[in-house]
Design a protein around this motif. Structure first.
Motif, PDB file in Angstrom:
ATOM      1  N   ASP A  13       3.643   0.872   3.028  1.00 44.27           N
ATOM      2  CA  ASP A  13       3.763  -0.399   3.857  1.00 44.27           C
ATOM      3  C   ASP A  13       3.843  -0.045   5.406  1.00 44.27           C
ATOM      4  OD1 ASP A  13       3.637  -1.878   1.674  1.00 44.27           O
ATOM      5  OD2 ASP A  13       5.893  -1.940   1.547  1.00 44.27           O
ATOM      6  N   GLY A  14       3.051   0.796   5.987  1.00 42.53           N
ATOM      7  CA  GLY A  14       2.965   1.114   7.421  1.00 42.53           C
ATOM      8  C   GLY A  14       3.849   2.326   7.805  1.00 42.53           C
ATOM      9  N   GLU A  15       4.650   2.617   6.689  1.00 44.22           N
ATOM     10  CA  GLU A  15       5.755   3.686   7.337  1.00 44.22           C
ATOM     11  C   GLU A  15       5.231   5.051   6.781  1.00 44.22           C
ATOM     12  OE1 GLU A  15      10.027   2.883   6.948  1.00 44.22           O
ATOM     13  OE2 GLU A  15      10.363   4.939   5.561  1.00 44.22           O
ATOM     14  N   LEU A  16       4.736   6.029   7.872  1.00 48.47           N
ATOM     15  CA  LEU A  16       4.496   7.263   7.716  1.00 48.47           C
ATOM     16  C   LEU A  16       5.664   8.217   7.764  1.00 48.47           C
ATOM     17  CD1 LEU A  16       2.068   9.312   7.146  1.00 48.47           C
ATOM     18  CD2 LEU A  16       1.708   9.135   9.609  1.00 48.47           C
ATOM     19  N   MET A  43       0.590  -1.317  -0.001  1.00 46.52           N
ATOM     20  CA  MET A  43      -0.019   0.006  -0.132  1.00 46.52           C
ATOM     21  C   MET A  43       0.810   1.252  -0.132  1.00 46.52           C
ATOM     22  SD  MET A  43      -2.807   1.211   2.729  1.00 46.52           S
ATOM     23  CE  MET A  43      -3.618   2.762   2.617  1.00 46.52           C
ATOM     24  N   SER A  44       0.644   2.083  -0.885  1.00 46.66           N
ATOM     25  CA  SER A  44       1.345   3.363  -1.094  1.00 46.66           C
ATOM     26  C   SER A  44       0.344   4.576  -1.190  1.00 46.66           C
ATOM     27  CB  SER A  44       2.403   3.294  -2.045  1.00 46.66           C
ATOM     28  OG  SER A  44       3.220   4.482  -2.270  1.00 46.66           O
ATOM     29  N   GLN A 100      -3.062  22.459   6.893  1.00 47.30           N
ATOM     30  CA  GLN A 100      -3.913  21.396   6.431  1.00 47.30           C
ATOM     31  C   GLN A 100      -3.907  20.519   7.554  1.00 47.30           C
ATOM     32  OE1 GLN A 100      -2.876  19.927   2.589  1.00 47.30           O
ATOM     33  NE2 GLN A 100      -4.289  18.378   2.323  1.00 47.30           N
ATOM     34  N   LYS A 101      -5.228  19.429   7.685  1.00 51.75           N
ATOM     35  CA  LYS A 101      -5.073  18.438   8.117  1.00 51.75           C
ATOM     36  C   LYS A 101      -5.254  17.088   7.350  1.00 51.75           C
ATOM     37  CE  LYS A 101      -7.686  20.863  12.160  1.00 51.75           C
ATOM     38  NZ  LYS A 101      -9.125  20.818  12.868  1.00 51.75           N
ATOM     39  N   LEU A 102      -4.918  16.015   7.915  1.00 49.84           N
ATOM     40  CA  LEU A 102      -4.927  14.866   7.121  1.00 49.84           C
ATOM     41  C   LEU A 102      -5.398  13.718   8.084  1.00 49.84           C
ATOM     42  CD1 LEU A 102      -1.665  14.892   4.851  1.00 49.84           C
ATOM     43  CD2 LEU A 102      -3.947  15.493   4.064  1.00 49.84           C
ATOM     44  N   THR A 103      -6.263  12.682   7.775  1.00 49.55           N
ATOM     45  CA  THR A 103      -6.523  11.574   8.347  1.00 49.55           C
ATOM     46  C   THR A 103      -5.846  10.334   7.646  1.00 49.55           C
ATOM     47  OG1 THR A 103      -8.480  12.483   9.287  1.00 49.55           O
ATOM     48  CG2 THR A 103      -8.269  10.123   9.439  1.00 49.55           C
ATOM     49  N   ILE A 104      -5.198   9.534   8.104  1.00 51.44           N
ATOM     50  CA  ILE A 104      -4.214   8.420   7.253  1.00 51.44           C
ATOM     51  C   ILE A 104      -5.324   7.320   7.586  1.00 51.44           C
ATOM     52  CG2 ILE A 104      -2.182   7.245   6.993  1.00 51.44           C
ATOM     53  CD1 ILE A 104      -2.055  10.230   6.418  1.00 51.44           C
ATOM     54  N   ASP A 105      -5.961   6.676   6.741  1.00 56.01           N
ATOM     55  CA  ASP A 105      -6.725   5.408   6.988  1.00 56.01           C
ATOM     56  C   ASP A 105      -5.914   4.110   7.195  1.00 56.01           C
ATOM     57  OD1 ASP A 105      -9.130   6.959   6.730  1.00 56.01           O
ATOM     58  OD2 ASP A 105      -9.129   7.015   4.649  1.00 56.01           O
ATOM     59  N   GLY A 106      -4.470   4.190   6.715  1.00 60.21           N
ATOM     60  CA  GLY A 106      -3.959   2.918   6.563  1.00 60.21           C
ATOM     61  C   GLY A 106      -3.309   2.680   7.904  1.00 60.21           C
ATOM     62  N   GLU A 107      -2.755   1.395   8.193  1.00 58.33           N
ATOM     63  CA  GLU A 107      -2.174   1.265   9.506  1.00 58.33           C
ATOM     64  C   GLU A 107      -0.792   1.966   9.488  1.00 58.33           C
ATOM     65  OE1 GLU A 107      -0.637  -2.916  11.771  1.00 58.33           O
ATOM     66  OE2 GLU A 107      -0.896  -2.861   9.612  1.00 58.33           O
ATOM     67  N   VAL A 108      -0.359   2.224  10.869  1.00 57.85           N
ATOM     68  CA  VAL A 108       1.026   2.973  10.755  1.00 57.85           C
ATOM     69  C   VAL A 108       1.739   2.315  11.942  1.00 57.85           C
ATOM     70  CG1 VAL A 108       2.010   5.040  11.480  1.00 57.85           C
ATOM     71  CG2 VAL A 108       0.047   5.260  10.038  1.00 57.85           C
ATOM     72  N   THR A 109       2.731   1.757  11.483  1.00 61.27           N
ATOM     73  CA  THR A 109       3.793   1.011  12.449  1.00 61.27           C
ATOM     74  C   THR A 109       4.795   1.775  12.544  1.00 61.27           C
ATOM     75  OG1 THR A 109       4.571  -0.333  10.526  1.00 61.27           O
ATOM     76  CG2 THR A 109       2.878  -1.317  11.776  1.00 61.27           C
ATOM     77  N   ARG A 110       5.331   2.860  11.829  1.00 56.84           N
ATOM     78  CA  ARG A 110       6.525   3.604  11.904  1.00 56.84           C
ATOM     79  C   ARG A 110       6.370   5.021  11.708  1.00 56.84           C
ATOM     80  NH1 ARG A 110      12.308   1.467   9.527  1.00 56.84           N
ATOM     81  NH2 ARG A 110      13.640   3.148  10.572  1.00 56.84           N
ATOM     82  N   LEU A 111       6.756   5.985  12.268  1.00 65.36           N
ATOM     83  CA  LEU A 111       6.741   7.417  11.915  1.00 65.36           C
ATOM     84  C   LEU A 111       8.031   7.865  11.615  1.00 65.36           C
ATOM     85  CD1 LEU A 111       5.058  10.056  11.603  1.00 65.36           C
ATOM     86  CD2 LEU A 111       5.236  10.443  13.993  1.00 65.36           C
ATOM     87  N   ARG A 112       8.280   8.596  10.573  1.00 67.16           N
ATOM     88  CA  ARG A 112       9.531   9.131  10.412  1.00 67.16           C
ATOM     89  C   ARG A 112       9.272  10.675   9.951  1.00 67.16           C
ATOM     90  NH1 ARG A 112      13.696   5.368   6.933  1.00 67.16           N
ATOM     91  NH2 ARG A 112      15.121   5.931   8.516  1.00 67.16           N
TER      92      ARG A 112
END
Length: 292
Positions: free
Chosen positions: A58-61, A1-2, A11-23
């Motif tokens: 792939d879960g990395e935001l 998923m990308s 701006q405001k964003l909502t991330i629907d996908g799974e997040v396992t890592r934030l950078r």
């Protein structure tokens, strides 16, 4: 998923996908990360300069400028990095993010002030001059800064801090080991009650103060080449010769360990009041009667 977004204005964003890592990579402004249930959210309230790019792969935001790399934020590159970007056009962003508590967090900035709270996974922060505030983290934490201050409150995971001139202050250290290396920044550590002590602090010219709960169990070894030493504990003894001083001894059963090394910085061991006493403010005090 990308997925990818370009943020060129508040701006405001909502991330629907799974997040396992934030950078996150920024230059100046502020970055606030809070653990929360539900989908990850991003709010950019101030933005000056080029747009930010947000990607989820792939879960990395990732939140960054396109021309920044993680190599720029390595410990050895922080000061050259700050000089490099101070010569460029002004960039400033104020970004707030909510992510799952179990998401691994990695932040890098030149001078952004950073606040991270509630994360249970490992956290890494690299900053040249921005302040770093860590609250209620239970995973392994590493913070590297050139001149920015680091404040940690209620951090129960292992804490590692490297700083040149920035100050380190730990409030209510609740578990895990604490290791800090500094050149000239003051280091102040307040240890909470009923925790195994595992502390190793090294400084060149900055002052070091540790407030220890009583009773405690720890073997203590503190030494300084030319600084002063003070202690609020009768079990500890001051020795040394030719200007160098050592503070050694055993508190309680000696199951933990406290090691402090300085060149010219003063060393103070303070007694933390019992829980039933009124909380006393944590302050450096290098003028105790035990001072040698």
């Amino acid at each position: 998923m990308s997925e990818q977004w370009t943020v060129s204005a508040p701006q405001k964003l909502t991330i629907d996908g799974e997040v396992t890592r934030l950078r996150v990579r920024t230059i100046a402004g502020a970055v606030n990360v809070v653990a929360a249930d539900g989908p990850a959210r991003i709010e950019v309230t101030e933005l000056e300069g080029p747009p930010l790019t947000v990607t989820l792969v792939d879960g990395e935001l990732t939140v960054t400028y396109d021309d920044l790399t993680w190599k720029d934020f390595s410990w050895k590159s922080l000061l050259p990095f700050l000089r490099k970007w101070s010569e460029h056009a002004r960039r400033r962003a104020v970004v707030s993010l909510t992510v799952p508590a179990g998401a691994k967090v990695e932040l890098g900035s030149a001078s952004s002030d950073t606040v991270i709270s509630g994360i249970t996974a490992p956290v890494t922060v690299h900053s040249a001059s921005g302040s770093t505030t860590l609250v209620g983290l239970s995973g392994k934490v590493e913070a590297n800064t050139a001149s920015g201050s680091v404040q940690a409150q209620g951090v129960s995971g292992d804490l590692r801090v490297n700083t040149v001139s920035g100050e380190l202050t730990v409030f209510e250290g609740t578990g895990g080991s604490i290791k800090a290396n500094s050149v000239s920044g003051a280091v102040t550590v307040d240890l909470a009650q009923d925790n195994t002590i595992d502390v190793n602090l090294t400084n060149v010219s900055g002052e070091v103060a540790v407030r220890i709960p009583a009773p405690s169990d720890a073997k203590v070894h503190a030494n300084t080449t030319s600084g002063s030493v003070s202690s609020a504990f009768d079990e500890l003894h001051v020795g040394g010769s030719w200007g160098a001083k050592q503070l050694t001894g055993t508190l309680g059963k000696g199951t933990g360990k406290l090691k402090i090394t300085t060149v010219s910085g003063s060393v103070a061991l303070l007694r933390r009041p019992a829980p039933e006493d009124d909380a006393a403010p944590l302050a450096l005090d290098f003028n105790k009667e035990d001072q040698a």
